[in-house]
Design a protein around this motif. Sequence first.
Motif, PDB file in Angstrom:
ATOM      1  N   SER A  97       0.802  -1.211   0.000  1.00  0.00           N
ATOM      2  CA  SER A  97       0.000   0.000   0.000  1.00  0.00           C
ATOM      3  C   SER A  97       0.830   1.254   0.000  1.00  0.00           C
ATOM      4  CB  SER A  97      -0.894   0.027   1.234  1.00  0.00           C
ATOM      5  OG  SER A  97      -0.084   0.164   2.371  1.00  0.00           O
ATOM      6  N   THR A 113       1.779   8.402   4.660  1.00  0.00           N
ATOM      7  CA  THR A 113       0.783   8.339   5.715  1.00  0.00           C
ATOM      8  C   THR A 113       1.434   8.331   7.085  1.00  0.00           C
ATOM      9  OG1 THR A 113      -0.481   6.940   4.245  1.00  0.00           O
ATOM     10  CG2 THR A 113      -1.235   7.095   6.494  1.00  0.00           C
ATOM     11  N   ILE A 114       2.476   7.502   7.254  1.00  0.00           N
ATOM     12  CA  ILE A 114       3.135   7.431   8.546  1.00  0.00           C
ATOM     13  C   ILE A 114       3.789   8.761   8.869  1.00  0.00           C
ATOM     14  CG2 ILE A 114       4.840   6.208   9.885  1.00  0.00           C
ATOM     15  CD1 ILE A 114       2.713   4.378   9.140  1.00  0.00           C
ATOM     16  N   TYR A 117       1.157  11.162   9.931  1.00  0.00           N
ATOM     17  CA  TYR A 117       0.660  10.850  11.265  1.00  0.00           C
ATOM     18  C   TYR A 117       1.679  11.283  12.312  1.00  0.00           C
ATOM     19  CZ  TYR A 117      -0.654   8.204  15.336  1.00  0.00           C
ATOM     20  OH  TYR A 117      -0.981   7.861  16.625  1.00  0.00           O
TER      21      TYR A 117
ATOM     22  N   LEU B 145      -2.929   1.689   8.944  1.00  0.00           N
ATOM     23  CA  LEU B 145      -1.526   1.744   8.538  1.00  0.00           C
ATOM     24  C   LEU B 145      -0.637   2.139   9.696  1.00  0.00           C
ATOM     25  CD1 LEU B 145      -1.799   3.460   5.063  1.00  0.00           C
ATOM     26  CD2 LEU B 145      -0.957   1.188   5.510  1.00  0.00           C
ATOM     27  N   ALA B 146      -1.072   3.140  10.461  1.00  0.00           N
ATOM     28  CA  ALA B 146      -0.236   3.605  11.558  1.00  0.00           C
ATOM     29  C   ALA B 146      -0.129   2.547  12.653  1.00  0.00           C
ATOM     30  CB  ALA B 146      -0.810   4.910  12.116  1.00  0.00           C
ATOM     31  N   TRP B 149       2.413  -0.109  11.672  1.00  0.00           N
ATOM     32  CA  TRP B 149       3.798   0.307  11.822  1.00  0.00           C
ATOM     33  C   TRP B 149       4.205   0.390  13.279  1.00  0.00           C
ATOM     34  CZ3 TRP B 149       5.630   5.259  13.560  1.00  0.00           C
ATOM     35  CH2 TRP B 149       7.013   5.380  13.448  1.00  0.00           C
ATOM     36  N   MET B 150       3.342   1.011  14.105  1.00  0.00           N
ATOM     37  CA  MET B 150       3.743   1.244  15.487  1.00  0.00           C
ATOM     38  C   MET B 150       3.778  -0.048  16.292  1.00  0.00           C
ATOM     39  SD  MET B 150       2.072   4.818  16.568  1.00  0.00           S
ATOM     40  CE  MET B 150       3.242   5.545  17.658  1.00  0.00           C
ATOM     41  N   TYR B 164       8.603   1.895   7.375  1.00  0.00           N
ATOM     42  CA  TYR B 164       8.032   0.639   6.900  1.00  0.00           C
ATOM     43  C   TYR B 164       7.829  -0.321   8.058  1.00  0.00           C
ATOM     44  CZ  TYR B 164       8.668   1.558   1.915  1.00  0.00           C
ATOM     45  OH  TYR B 164       8.582   2.050   0.660  1.00  0.00           O
TER      46      TYR B 164
END
Lengths: 207, 815
Positions: A97, A113-114, A117, B145-146, B149-150, B164
């Motif tokens: 994605s 996106t990260i 955020y 998505l967050a 990752w976290m 990533y």
Amino acid sequence: MWLPNSKIYCIIVKTITLDGPSENKLTLHIVFILQNSEDIRCKCICPPYRDIEGQIYKQNVSLKDCNCLHVVEPMPVDGKDVEAYCLRCECKYEERSSGTIKVITIIRYGDATIIMYLSILGLLLLYMVYLTLLEPMLKRRLFGHSQLIQNDDDVGDQQPFANAHNVLSRSHSRPNVLNKVEHAQQRWRRQVQEQRKSVFDRHVVLS
Amino acid sequence: SSSLCLFSSSFYSTSSSSLCLSSSSSSLCLSSSSSSLSSLCLTFFFTCLASASASTPGGEEPNGAGHLMDFLDEPFPDVGTYEDFHTIDWLREKSRDTDRHRKITSKSKESMWELIKSLLDAWSGWVVMLLIGLLSGTLAGVIDLAVDWMTDLKEGVCLSAFWYSHEQCCWTSNQTTFDDRDKCPEWQKWAELMTGTSEGAGAYLLNYLLYVLWALLFSFLAVSLVRVFAPYACGSGIPEIKTILSGFIIRGYLGKWTLLIKTVTLVLAVSSGLSLGKEGPLVHVACCCGNLFCSLFSKYSKNEGKRREVLSAAAAAGVSVAFGAPIGGVLFSLEEVSYYFPLKTLWRSFFAALVAAFTLRSINPFGNSRLVLFYVEYHTPWYMAELVPFILLGVFGGLWGALFIRANIAWCRRRKTTRLGRYPVLEVVGVAGVTALLAFPNPYTRRSTSELISELFNDCGALESSQLCDYVNSPNMSRPLDDIPDRPAGPGVYTALWQLALALVFKVVVTVFTFGMKIPSGLFIPSMAVGAIAGRMVGIAVEQTAYHHHDWIIFRNWCRPGADCVTPGLYAMVGAAACLGGVTRMTVSLVVIMFELTGGLEYIVPLMAAAVTSKWVADAFGKEGIYESHIQLNGYPYLDVRDEFSHRTLAADVMRPRRSEPPLAVLTQDADSVEEVEALIKGTDYNGFPVVVSRESERLIGFVGRRDLTLAVKTARQKQEGVVSSSLVFFTEDPPPLPDDPPPPLKLRRILNLSPFTVTDHTPMETVVDIFRKLGLRQCLVTRSGRLLGIITKKDVLRHMAQMMDQDPESIMFN
């Protein structure tokens, strides 16, 4: 500049001129944003077979070509064993994605996106540190101790129209933009304080 | 203002777009690479269109600073708005909306512009649904998505690009081998990064320590942000939204700051490893989006009843993106969350849920073109004899649900009343620390709960490398995935079984203390995890029994050696459905969500059997689900449509004033002065006053609300000429006969409700409760032979019902 297996999903019609040293000056009329062909793939996992060890094969093929015959290259077995080998393999079509953009000057960005955020989280944390630590310190230095106590007084009066009084009294002051921002911020902080009292202190709502 | 972005929407999942900021004069397009931003831009584009064409929200005054700064002004409260923590008047809102609609229809015949305005008004509902779907889908994608990752950040980091997650990092690696399919050298654990070693006790302890530290950091940030910026962002949100949808007002609960903080802290809370889910908070987030877009159109911003229709649809969109189940979302909104659900809302909710699901799919957070992590691909049939373990799982789910509700409510009550409630930050950090400490050693609790559920739901193929799938494979087996026959379990499976048992106990205990803390917390994923673990264990037990004793009578008919009889993954699904049903008491919506989650239409009957059984068993211990129990704990004025009132009390037993109380405070139609009215308002705290012809005859004219009365008197004193304390207040059409040279009287007929609901004192309470429920009343007047006797408010009804059910009537706090 049309890559195979790429998809268009935004066309911006705008003229952007990038300034720089004269040899790097570019004028872009149309920017295509492409999905990088690296973001889709077919992954085949093949277990050990006779004396061949287990392997993972990956290739950028489309969904309908995602099977053992197209992806497993070079085929480690010959002729009549291919079917038996392929029956054990598991092939899956996968997409990632993230995306990249390829502007003509080859600027690449990763998954935003990260980053977005984290930047929002960082801004909120900075604002929180400012509100809880820096602002009382600054106020204390500028106005002295007594004013601080007065400002910290509870404004939790139960009258339903405390706001109405304030609005009527405030309409006499200058409608300056900064003033309005300041008042809006004060009003917001009072609301948050009310909310905090009812949730955390009196345990009236959301216990 | 306009934006210059054109989008071509693609039906394939994509991930890049541009973010457009439109100001009043120009537009600026930045390119970035996430399609979450593309849907955000689409949202802005439509919002520009909408606000340009829709009627402006009321209360704006032309200001020197321009319209851009008007949102900073505080809205002046006018007649017809409601106070915080009060119930709305459904009938008044409905009649206001009918009036507005009639006005627009009659004006639409005048000119072309009016016709266009009437069409825009009719279509505004659909535009709002579209915007809600887009924004909810975007936010859900960003959250997913967050979180991905976290959660991985607690264990290690990707060296090539730190943003990533583990799976994305190993995507392009050429160095994954068959034996280490999930590892790659680009992603390293913390111990490996810091000390260079990856094996041994030192590395294990270092990883352990860093895991706990990250968990503590995330939870501390989450609770601090909630405390400083938006205290309403804590908790699940569904009990409060249920109450709001039934007509209660909580100002700020669906505000912009609550939306922002809930989104940001939800990611932190889920990533910190706490035993909570994100489905309930996603419903809250979607309702905040709904509230946000309602303020664009005066049709919804000024009418609280219409606004709640939009919020019902937004709740459906929220569940739809949480589970990837649009139909389940609509049914959840219908069954659990909404109070009044007209048929028009059904179609609009479905539209919002579909738009949200489609937006989430185009962001594609899970990289496999599916909406949820739990999509399972097998279609093996199940057998009639398997209904016995399914029903047993249903019993387990019901028992667990009843136990969890009792324990959680007791703990929340303790938090509410004792000193524990004074240290919310310490509590959150403490629970997160304990959870991380106990979760790290067990590989099944170390990973995120969604991944655990996904692994438990999936059947073991020939090439799975996890311990749970460590079956003894026959060497020349070559069947494809769906048809692998039953195999004996290897030692890895037995290890996995006792680890899963420990994980089950841990989850059961820790979730009791986690749900209800002062961070966004949901309940669906932990309950599904408990059920999935129990189900998988039962499934493996049945599978091994069927393999080793295939000559018993029960197995002989449907299970031949060499055939694929039992699918433990199916048992995990059924267990998850049973536990979720036991806790929330959902019925149809649960089954629909489960089969939309997994795509297995063949498995409807087992899911239904388990859901029905768990609901029966749990109802035997207590009638309320977790959300109704929390509503009761908080004392919200929620009149449940499911409660049956079957006692034989009369209206005269419940009405106020009682014998020992002061008489009813009434206003006369033309005999009170402004001073007396103000004294009455100040001296009492009733929410409204009946208006009678005179204090002697006590014949009822109407009912006037406290807020309207206060506002009208205040405005009259300031604006109207000559109104003083001795001016007469009258509610009739014509002013009463006045003495010579009087001060001008004050006419307040427009705030009088001329059709209040009345019952006689012999009306059975059953009927009265029904009237309150069906019409959404706030108060009802009691008369006898045409004379006003007393009043029954919603609070009185709720207290009476609580008393009849032997609960504490004083716990009802609001009215």
